[in-house]
Design a protein around this motif. Structure first.
Motif, PDB file in Angstrom:
ATOM      1  N   SER A  77       0.838  -1.194   0.000  1.00 51.67           N
ATOM      2  CA  SER A  77       0.000   0.000   0.000  1.00 51.67           C
ATOM      3  C   SER A  77       0.875   1.246   0.000  1.00 51.67           C
ATOM      4  CB  SER A  77      -0.903   0.001   1.240  1.00 51.67           C
ATOM      5  OG  SER A  77      -1.575   1.234   1.369  1.00 51.67           O
ATOM      6  N   GLU A  78       0.532   2.193  -0.851  1.00 54.28           N
ATOM      7  CA  GLU A  78       1.224   3.485  -0.889  1.00 54.28           C
ATOM      8  C   GLU A  78       0.494   4.523  -0.049  1.00 54.28           C
ATOM      9  OE1 GLU A  78       4.205   4.215  -2.159  1.00 54.28           O
ATOM     10  OE2 GLU A  78       4.404   2.107  -2.705  1.00 54.28           O
ATOM     11  N   SER A  79      -0.742   4.213   0.347  1.00 57.44           N
ATOM     12  CA  SER A  79      -1.501   5.154   1.168  1.00 57.44           C
ATOM     13  C   SER A  79      -1.307   4.816   2.637  1.00 57.44           C
ATOM     14  CB  SER A  79      -2.979   5.119   0.782  1.00 57.44           C
ATOM     15  OG  SER A  79      -3.503   3.823   0.967  1.00 57.44           O
TER      16      SER A  79
ATOM     17  N   LYS B 190       1.355   3.068   4.895  1.00 55.52           N
ATOM     18  CA  LYS B 190       2.193   2.580   3.806  1.00 55.52           C
ATOM     19  C   LYS B 190       2.746   1.216   4.214  1.00 55.52           C
ATOM     20  CE  LYS B 190       5.945   3.673   0.762  1.00 55.52           C
ATOM     21  NZ  LYS B 190       7.069   4.515   0.436  1.00 55.52           N
TER      22      LYS B 190
ATOM     23  N   SER C 180       6.677  -6.720  -2.419  1.00 56.76           N
ATOM     24  CA  SER C 180       7.141  -5.691  -3.363  1.00 56.76           C
ATOM     25  C   SER C 180       8.656  -5.650  -3.522  1.00 56.76           C
ATOM     26  CB  SER C 180       6.626  -4.288  -2.998  1.00 56.76           C
ATOM     27  OG  SER C 180       7.399  -3.709  -1.956  1.00 56.76           O
TER      28      SER C 180
END
Length: 162
Positions: free
Chosen positions: A103-105, A108, A135
């Motif tokens: 997740s980048e939001s 994170k 990732s």
């Protein structure tokens, strides 16, 4: 159930607060592993040394629910609602990994601590050395082997029995 890894940190009454944190995590799901508790100097500010560890926790909570529950535990045990990043704290509970989620939001994931701080990486190596960090295609052991920083860690003399 989702396997998640929770980083625990405290530098205000850390002996008491680390035990409280683990007790609280038992209420949220199944605590399957607990790393050694490490003593580390604070990063980014001057203060008392921290006690840090990582707990492997299996939960049925969504990521959002888990984050809210961890925040409520921090506040319940004395963390200021508006606490800044680099300051003393009674309790800091961070989701390092939540299954294989990337997740980048907010939050994170995987949490950047797994690439930046010995107090997060070494306990993860202890718990699950062959775990591939989502990732990255690298194991936590490989990340530790490449870790460039010299952050002093020593096992804290703390008796944890659960």
């Amino acid at each position: 159930m989702i396997t998640t890894y929770i980083g625990i940190g405290s530098n205000i009454s850390p002996e008491k607060n680390v035990k409280i944190a683990i007790d609280e995590l038992h209420q949220l799901g199944e605590v399957t592993k607990v790393s050694t508790v490490y003593e580390a100097e604070p990063v980014g500010f001057s203060g008392h040394n921290f006690f840090n560890l990582v707990v492997e926790l299996k939960v049925n909570h969504s990521l959002g629910e888990l984050g809210a529950l961890l925040r409520a535990i921090e506040i319940k045990w004395g963390r200021e609602v508006n606490a800044k990043k680099n300051q003393d704290r009674t309790l800091d509970l961070d989701i390092l990994l939540y299954g294989d989620l990337v997740s980048e939001s907010d939050p994170k994931l995987p949490r950047e601590d797994l690439f930046k701080f010995a107090f997060a990486i070494l306990p993860m190596v202890e718990l699950n050395p062959d775990l591939i960090i989502p990732s990255t295609q690298r194991t936590i052991s490989e990340i530790w082997a490449e870790f460039p920083y010299s952050q002093s860690l020593k096992p804290a003399l703390l008796n944890l029995t659960f």
